[in-house]
Design an enzyme around this catalytic site. Structure first.
Site, mmCIF file in Angstrom:
data_model
loop_
_atom_site.group_PDB
_atom_site.id
_atom_site.type_symbol
_atom_site.label_atom_id
_atom_site.label_comp_id
_atom_site.label_asym_id
_atom_site.label_seq_id
_atom_site.Cartn_x
_atom_site.Cartn_y
_atom_site.Cartn_z
ATOM 1 N N CYS B 153 0.791 -1.245 0.000
ATOM 2 C CA CYS B 153 0.000 0.000 0.000
ATOM 3 C C CYS B 153 0.818 1.288 0.000
ATOM 4 O O CYS B 153 0.498 2.212 -0.746
ATOM 5 C CB CYS B 153 -0.918 0.029 1.212
ATOM 6 N N ARG B 188 15.146 2.942 3.624
ATOM 7 C CA ARG B 188 15.261 1.703 2.871
ATOM 8 C C ARG B 188 14.742 0.531 3.695
ATOM 9 O O ARG B 188 15.335 -0.533 3.744
ATOM 10 C CB ARG B 188 16.697 1.482 2.371
ATOM 11 N N SER B 189 13.604 0.766 4.377
ATOM 12 C CA SER B 189 12.967 -0.306 5.138
ATOM 13 C C SER B 189 12.464 -1.367 4.162
ATOM 14 O O SER B 189 12.236 -1.089 2.984
ATOM 15 C CB SER B 189 11.793 0.256 5.939
ATOM 16 N N ASP B 211 19.991 4.947 3.563
ATOM 17 C CA ASP B 211 19.641 4.668 4.955
ATOM 18 C C ASP B 211 20.934 4.678 5.760
ATOM 19 O O ASP B 211 21.993 5.039 5.245
ATOM 20 C CB ASP B 211 18.833 3.381 5.117
#
Lengths: 321, 321
Positions: B153, B188-189, B211
């Protein structure tokens, strides 16, 4: 050939867009405009030179105008009689628009003749008032903003092409839709390159304008803090400007000139308005979108300007309703 | 203050775009989708932690889904019972979509639980198959290309926002619409930043992903010669990447973090998806478009995914017609 050397077909991302695709959008708008008007506006073209290429171009514009629903009359006159002939057309209520197939004298006399054309019939948008409005980013002729100023056909065609190509960002406010874009223009003629650079910078772009005399930057400044562009001489190499340019527009009237494909930023938009091909076919290995020529859009803008002139003339009557 | 130092109001060009403006486009599409379907699909949300913020978020998503015409049921269960509860919902034909309010255990157990959700009910698009399709730039679930893969999402919301902002160039072929754009992503999860960078690069952009562990470049290569992106470690400073970036996207979960306004290219598009404000209000002195938060678009994409899941489930029946 190694895998890395890359023939053109290995790079399928570049897309060629033909001027006809852009022109047809405006052709239908123009047809509708004529219908609403209920009459066929008349354009008079003056041919005063014996160049067969000019005659061919005149015949092509005439044919295109007639197909679109305009009346077109080509008047062939002697150079020396042209000024009088323009005066006569200026005064003739049955004539809505006037254009001259240049060159006539091929010197400053031609600029003089251009200003002889009544601004109310100047389909090419080269009258001083229109050019002044362009440079000053004044988009209307009246304070009530009911009459739009006329823009010169070729720069206007290039703007419409960049709109079509998605370079103008339609979510940004009107007047700022090139904000964030860097554009290189190779040509700084008074008829196309310079007004084009001004138009694009007025719409928010940073424009690097190249010609044999050097490089100029056209910009409204950081954050678009100026209402209209300013011009500064800069020392930038064409290749360095190209490398940071989202759009490259060329108009070099020479078959031998080729823009260096290597200098193009990957994914840039490339448009050529010269009748010579200023880009090598390899342009598509770098460009996302490439428009090889623009003539069909230019003539469509000529017809659009003719309708606008008719409309501007009619406006006072509208206001009194 | 000198004229050149510039207060924010001196730079009127920057425009703030609210997530609600983007969301409402899809809200009406979703309402139409439910009408066509002729029934109200059911979403079940699992809450298995006692964080009041998670409960508030659950209640807000539930309310939004119900307002849009979906059924929503919040099931509060103990951590240890969650896996069984998901199995039950997977097998229950009356349940169309499932989501889990994370964190539950706050460790790798949470990734395990996410994969327990049936891919046919995974509204968040986090099932391995969907993530694998995303990284491999595979957009369909079937060879006939009738069923589109589900995208997570938040990355999907960011794509839709960039479409709305005119960053996607709709004249370019589908799949290449970011060709020519450079994008910086700060985050950058595994849930957002990494899949987002992959999505944007798959669509043609050059993406610099930052990140704490370093910088990676995501790209399909010069001329988009690769079908899917590749990732390379690069040595680039955030400021240097920002200076060449058309778009800057931030997702740093810290109130004290602020992206340097000075580093933003004049006219860039800036989007923050963190709940903290990662940009200073001065961002508008540099950005052409600024989106301060994206939550409303994210939930709209959740609902859109739910409809797509229902549609994908129904497709075999359609084919047999």
């Amino acid at each position: 050939m190694t895998a890395r050397s890359g023939s053109i077909s290995e790079f399928p991302a570049g897309k060629t867009v033909l001027a006809s695709s852009v022109a047809k959008i405006y052709t239908s708008e123009i047809k509708k405009g004529i219908e609403v008007l209920g009459r066929s506006p008349k354009l008079v073209g003056f041919l005063a030179n014996s160049d067969p290429a000019a005659r061919m171009y005149a015949e092509w514009t005439g044919k295109t105008c007639q197909e679109a629903g305009f009346q077109f009359e080509l008047r062939e006159v002697d150079k020396e009689d042209l000024e009088d002939a323009i005066f006569q057309a200026n005064d003739d209520d049955s004539v809505d628009g006037i254009m001259i197939y240049f060159p006539v004298f091929g010197n400053r006399q031609d600029q003089y003749l251009q200003q002889v054309v009544s601004k109310d019939k100047d389909v090419e948008g080269l009258s001083h008032l229109y050019i002044q409005n362009l440079y000053h980013n004044s988009r209307y002729l009246d304070d009530k903003k009911t009459k739009k100023s006329i823009l010169p056909c070729t720069p206007l065609a290039l703007v419409k092409i960049l709109e079509y190509l998605g370079v103008y960002n339609m979510i940004l406010p009107y007047g700022n839709r090139l904000y964030g874009k860097t554009i290189t223009v190779v040509n700084r003629s008074e008829i196309v390159g310079r007004p084009l650079a001004a138009l694009l910078a007025n719409d928010g772009a940073v424009v690097y304008s190249f010609d044999l005399n050097g490089v100029q930057m056209f910009t409204r400044g950081d954050g678009l803090k100026l209402h209209r562009h300013r011009v500064t001489d800069v020392e930038v190499k064409l290749e360095d400007a190209a490398k940071i340019s989202d759009v490259i527009i060329t108009g070099v009237p020479s078959e031998s000139y080729k823009f260096s494909t290597n200098a193009i930023k990957d994914g840039a938009v490339c448009v050529n308005f010269s009748t010579a091909k200023n880009f090598d076919p390899s342009v598509k290995t770098k460009a996302s979108l490439y428009v090889p020529s623009i003539g069909k859009v230019t003539i469509t803008m000529l017809m659009r300007n003719l309708l606008r002139l008719v409309d501007n003339k009619a406006s006072p009557a509208k206001e009194s309703l």
